[in-house]
Scaffold this motif. Sequence first.
Motif, mmCIF file in Angstrom:
data_model
loop_
_atom_site.group_PDB
_atom_site.id
_atom_site.type_symbol
_atom_site.label_atom_id
_atom_site.label_comp_id
_atom_site.label_asym_id
_atom_site.label_seq_id
_atom_site.Cartn_x
_atom_site.Cartn_y
_atom_site.Cartn_z
ATOM 1 N N LEU A 39 -12.365 3.477 -4.939
ATOM 2 C CA LEU A 39 -11.077 4.748 -5.756
ATOM 3 C C LEU A 39 -12.027 5.520 -7.002
ATOM 4 O O LEU A 39 -12.100 5.919 -7.826
ATOM 5 N N ILE A 43 -3.234 -2.939 -5.159
ATOM 6 C CA ILE A 43 -2.432 -3.539 -4.248
ATOM 7 C C ILE A 43 -2.904 -4.832 -2.970
ATOM 8 O O ILE A 43 -1.764 -5.447 -2.697
ATOM 9 N N LEU A 50 1.196 3.482 -3.486
ATOM 10 C CA LEU A 50 0.703 5.170 -3.154
ATOM 11 C C LEU A 50 1.272 6.355 -2.583
ATOM 12 O O LEU A 50 1.469 7.123 -4.223
ATOM 13 N N ALA A 106 0.494 -1.228 0.006
ATOM 14 C CA ALA A 106 0.163 -0.083 0.041
ATOM 15 C C ALA A 106 0.195 1.145 0.107
ATOM 16 O O ALA A 106 0.956 2.115 -0.497
ATOM 17 N N PHE A 161 2.397 6.114 -7.223
ATOM 18 C CA PHE A 161 1.282 7.426 -7.445
ATOM 19 C C PHE A 161 1.077 8.691 -6.780
ATOM 20 O O PHE A 161 1.605 9.406 -7.967
ATOM 21 N N LEU A 202 -2.903 0.302 -8.020
ATOM 22 C CA LEU A 202 -3.815 1.219 -7.327
ATOM 23 C C LEU A 202 -5.091 0.188 -6.569
ATOM 24 O O LEU A 202 -4.918 -0.596 -5.643
ATOM 25 N N SER A 256 -0.766 4.117 -13.282
ATOM 26 C CA SER A 256 -0.372 4.426 -11.601
ATOM 27 C C SER A 256 -2.173 4.368 -11.100
ATOM 28 O O SER A 256 -1.729 3.131 -10.553
#
Length: 464
Positions: free
Chosen positions: A349, A302, A46, A42, A49, A299, A295
């Motif tokens: 998301l 993850i 992140l 994560a 990202f 997410l 990217s």
Amino acid sequence: MYKLELNIKHRTVSLLDKYFTGESIDYREIIGIILPVFVDQAFLILMSFLNTAMISSSGVAAVSAVSMVDSLNIFLINVFIALATGGTVIVAQFKGSGNTAMVSKTATQAITAVTILSVLVSALMIIFNMPVLNLLFGRADADVFQNAKIYLIGSCISYPFIAIFQAVCGSLRGVGETKPCLNLSLVMNVTNTLLNVLLITFMSMSVKGLVIATIVARVLGMISSLIYIIKYNETIRFQLKSTLKIDFAILKKVMFIGIPFAAEQIFFNGGKLLTQTFIVQLGTLAMTAYAIVNSIALLFQIGPNALSIAIVPVVGQCIGRRNITDAKKFIKSLIGLSTILFLIAPAILLPFFSLMMKLFHPPEKIIPTIFAMTIISAVAHPILWSSSFIMPSALRAAGDSNFTSVASLLSMWLLRVVLGYVLGITFGYGIIGVWVAMIIEWGMRGLIFGWRFKGKKWYAHRLV
């Protein structure tokens, strides 16, 4: 209210017992392996990202250059991780069989092999940086190419540091110690992100700032990992002087898993690099869209990515005990859990898509393309991704490395590369055509590995 809480707790424990407890390992141990890896992934994703979002503020030339070179970085770093994974599998199987002396020796040999390889690759890439960039990205715009050269040389300097870090963490995961890996990863990645904020956002150093942040963070990560495994870890008992002694018998076991996986990574990520050359032909805006969607897709991945890492020590320890029933049960359970996570992630998301676009600052004209590719990913992930990527990790943990590598290579080159060119360039579907080819390749990989799992050959190997 108290009775309701007890009832929920009882049902939860019953479900965990049913799907994640066996003779080899119980649900508490599996959760203990998964949770730190999940948190690690994560933070890693992140921060990646956010780093992409930060560098995008420097313009499309910078984000395109970073995206191009990161494809090459992933290609090479995954080779180091592949050798480290060979160590993880053998360490896990020795741990499962109760041979603690061989656990230590195997971990040491894996770290030594990865270090030697990373130094050689780093030196070669620095010497031949221009021919490599011309070969892969010669059609890129001049400002993109110049940024790519700076980022590539800086990345190459950092290869030995990240390789040693990954080898240490791979050995720790093999013995089920994922919490130290989490702490070490946090040290490295938080440092990287804080430096990126300072150097890119506040000091406007663009790609040069990204390079400095990467090198400093990876040096710190390497030093921290070596200090931990030398001074504080009692299971592996790693000693620096032992790295100077090559034990070919142990190295052969590590390489039995590591070399096919490394070859797979070379050709698999080589296929991704070749696909990237198609995208370069489509222009800087297509490259930017591709970088941003990658990217966002990460997410979504993850949780499942964490499971693909955690499944290696879980299945490895089961195979070390020769408990095939447990291995099969945990493979099915973790793939099922991955599918559930893929349903949850987009639901959380996707409502924030507009906010993510504000972070990345893409040109307005490519936002519809980014959204379309994101929706394709959200639909395909729960159906195709888990059997395509978690299953081969499980088969590899059982020693079935040759089959998984050959199958991955064939699906990559026959589908993702060839079909990507046909759909994206020949038929003119552009970046969306390249993306759809990748999704189709996931489906074929999943079918192949599912068929292999139904047979008996995948667990017939005896490594320890």
